[in-house]
Design an enzyme around this catalytic site. Structure first.
Site, PDB file in Angstrom:
ATOM      1  N   GLU A 197      52.978  26.446  30.609  1.00  0.00           N
ATOM      2  CA  GLU A 197      51.821  26.010  31.381  1.00  0.00           C
ATOM      3  C   GLU A 197      51.243  24.774  30.710  1.00  0.00           C
ATOM      4  O   GLU A 197      51.785  24.288  29.719  1.00  0.00           O
ATOM      5  CB  GLU A 197      50.776  27.125  31.474  1.00  0.00           C
ATOM      6  CG  GLU A 197      50.278  27.623  30.131  1.00  0.00           C
ATOM      7  CD  GLU A 197      49.248  28.742  30.258  1.00  0.00           C
ATOM      8  OE1 GLU A 197      48.642  28.901  31.333  1.00  0.00           O
ATOM      9  OE2 GLU A 197      49.041  29.452  29.261  1.00  0.00           O
ATOM     10  N   LYS A 246      42.029  35.663  27.855  1.00  0.00           N
ATOM     11  CA  LYS A 246      41.269  34.401  27.790  1.00  0.00           C
ATOM     12  C   LYS A 246      40.261  34.559  26.664  1.00  0.00           C
ATOM     13  O   LYS A 246      39.091  34.868  26.893  1.00  0.00           O
ATOM     14  CB  LYS A 246      40.603  34.104  29.135  1.00  0.00           C
ATOM     15  CG  LYS A 246      41.534  33.321  30.065  1.00  0.00           C
ATOM     16  CD  LYS A 246      40.844  32.845  31.308  1.00  0.00           C
ATOM     17  CE  LYS A 246      40.030  31.613  31.095  1.00  0.00           C
ATOM     18  NZ  LYS A 246      40.792  30.373  31.075  1.00  0.00           N
ATOM     19  N   ARG A 284      39.379  39.897  35.438  1.00  0.00           N
ATOM     20  CA  ARG A 284      40.180  39.327  34.351  1.00  0.00           C
ATOM     21  C   ARG A 284      39.384  39.325  33.038  1.00  0.00           C
ATOM     22  O   ARG A 284      39.949  39.582  31.966  1.00  0.00           O
ATOM     23  CB  ARG A 284      40.664  37.920  34.708  1.00  0.00           C
ATOM     24  CG  ARG A 284      41.698  37.389  33.741  1.00  0.00           C
ATOM     25  CD  ARG A 284      42.355  36.106  34.215  1.00  0.00           C
ATOM     26  NE  ARG A 284      41.425  35.003  34.309  1.00  0.00           N
ATOM     27  CZ  ARG A 284      41.736  33.782  34.764  1.00  0.00           C
ATOM     28  NH1 ARG A 284      42.973  33.536  35.176  1.00  0.00           N
ATOM     29  NH2 ARG A 284      40.846  32.823  34.826  1.00  0.00           N
TER      30      ARG A 284
HETATM   31  N1  PXG Z   1      46.186  28.288  31.918  1.00  0.00           N
HETATM   32  C1  PXG Z   1      45.289  28.280  30.926  1.00  0.00           C
HETATM   33  C2  PXG Z   1      45.738  28.319  29.513  1.00  0.00           C
HETATM   34  C3  PXG Z   1      43.911  28.251  31.228  1.00  0.00           C
HETATM   35  O1  PXG Z   1      43.013  28.258  30.242  1.00  0.00           O
HETATM   36  C4  PXG Z   1      44.490  28.200  33.587  1.00  0.00           C
HETATM   37  C5  PXG Z   1      45.832  28.251  33.210  1.00  0.00           C
HETATM   38  C6  PXG Z   1      44.132  28.233  35.038  1.00  0.00           C
HETATM   39  O2  PXG Z   1      43.611  29.504  35.388  1.00  0.00           O
HETATM   40  P1  PXG Z   1      42.589  29.673  36.595  1.00  0.00           P
HETATM   41  O3  PXG Z   1      42.347  31.135  36.648  1.00  0.00           O
HETATM   42  O4  PXG Z   1      41.365  28.892  36.235  1.00  0.00           O
HETATM   43  O5  PXG Z   1      43.264  29.155  37.799  1.00  0.00           O
HETATM   44  C7  PXG Z   1      43.494  28.174  32.586  1.00  0.00           C
HETATM   45  C8  PXG Z   1      42.057  28.043  32.963  1.00  0.00           C
HETATM   46  C9  PXG Z   1      39.606  23.150  31.090  1.00  0.00           C
HETATM   47  C10 PXG Z   1      39.555  24.647  30.968  1.00  0.00           C
HETATM   48  O6  PXG Z   1      38.711  22.480  30.558  1.00  0.00           O
HETATM   49  C11 PXG Z   1      40.464  25.499  31.603  1.00  0.00           C
HETATM   50  C12 PXG Z   1      40.361  26.878  31.412  1.00  0.00           C
HETATM   51  C13 PXG Z   1      39.377  27.321  30.601  1.00  0.00           C
HETATM   52  C14 PXG Z   1      38.513  26.474  29.995  1.00  0.00           C
HETATM   53  C15 PXG Z   1      38.578  25.132  30.170  1.00  0.00           C
HETATM   54  O7  PXG Z   1      40.507  22.648  31.743  1.00  0.00           O
HETATM   55  N2  PXG Z   1      41.151  27.897  31.908  1.00  0.00           N
END
Ligand code: PXG
Length: 289
Positions: A183, A150, A50
């Site tokens: 989301e 991301k 990713r």
């Molecule tokens: N949606 C968004 C916008 C994200 O940034 C997820 C869903 C979940 O994806 P994964 O692949 O982790 O299951 C994310 C994840 C935080 C934090 O502090 C979360 C994310 C990045 C940085 C910080 O909660 N990304």
């Protein structure tokens, strides 16, 4: 703590990047949040894939190949002697001048890997569930800045987080530009209705989360009917259960949305069983270090 920057390890105090780095000046870069459990990194190659996809989309050259990057992550974990960790992998555009032009970043990208421990929410909330709110800031439009990227530019999500905090809530539901549920600020959202599991598709304003995919896989194996389908706030309000998924948050039940009590105000049965199955999976699978 030892932090990896471009092939070298630095103590926390000395882990520094240039003030001319376009990651700082413009949020020009990409990142991943990854977790390890019992000396195994969960879904590491999926995270690396990713990251490379995000980089490809913004035309950022990652100075290491995938294998080298995997090695750098596991090496950072080993050096820090962390059995269970949260890993932040960051690739910035690198040092340039004060203009936007990424062609001025001639030194190439900066790779940063930080491993530490975090629990996103207090343990109590995992047992009792979160109260969340829908916020005014909509998720980035895919035709402007696609949520699949991301990128280091997370202001869209941070604004939503601020709006949630202003309402006394820990998390926000973000809608897409059509008004469907996209989301949360760093998590994907699921609802349960009559034994079926629903989550928004990745096409509009929803990141294809790796935890989300793991939950879909667990559910399919457990013969729970799953639907990647648009959902409205109404469908969240009338759901039997609701929960959020993300690498940082893992799986957290939701018991209140915009003041509406969900599932009698307690984490649901299916949610709790998916949390258990996810724990088993993270304990079993992963890249050893
Ligand atoms: N949606 C968004 C916008 C994200 O940034 C997820 C869903 C979940 O994806 P994964 O692949 O982790 O299951 C994310 C994840 C935080 C934090 O502090 C979360 C994310 C990045 C940085 C910080 O909660 N990304």
């Amino acid at each position: 703590m030892k932090i990896y920057i471009n092939g070298k390890f630095y103590d926390r105090e000395n882990a520094k990047v240039s003030v001319f780095d376009h990651g700082l000046l413009y949020g020009d870069g990409v990142f991943e949040g990854i977790r390890s459990y019992n000396r195994k990194v969960f879904k590491l190659s999926e995270h690396i894939d990713r990251l490379f996809e995000s980089a490809q989309s913004i035309m950022l050259k990652v100075p290491l190949n995938k294998e080298q990057l995997i090695k750098a992550v596991t090496q950072t974990l080993k050096i820090n002697k962390l059995d269970n960790a949260y890993i932040r992998l960051v690739v910035t555009r690198g040092e340039g001048d004060l203009g936007l032009d990424p062609r001025k970043c001639t030194k190439g990208s900066t790779v940063i890997i930080i491993a530490d421990k975090i629990a996103l929410y207090p343990e109590k909330l995992y047992r009792e569930g979160l109260a969340i709110v829908t916020v005014p800031t909509v998720r980035n439009l895919p035709e402007a800045l696609n949520p699949q990227i991301k990128s280091l530019n997370y202001l869209n999500n941070i604004l939503a987080k601020i709006e949630a905090a202003n309402c006394g809530s820990d998390e926000a539901i973000m809608l897409d530009s059509l008004g469907y549920v996209a989301e949360c600020t760093g998590d994907n959202i699921f609802v349960v209705k009559n034994g079926h599991l629903y989550t928004p598709p990745q096409c509009m304003g929803t990141l294809r989360g790796i935890t989300r995919d793991s939950i879909l896989e667990i559910a399919r194996k457990s013969r729970i009917p799953v639907h990647e389908h648009v959902i409205t706030r109404h469908e969240v309000y009338i759901s039997d259960e609701c929960f959020l998924t993300g690498t940082a948050a893992e799986i957290i039940p939701v018991v209140k949305v915009d003041g509406r009590i969900i599932g009698g105000g307690k984490p649901g049965r299916l949610t709790l069983s998916l949390i258990k199955k996810f724990k088993t999976l993270t304990g079993r699978e992963g890249t050893r270090y």
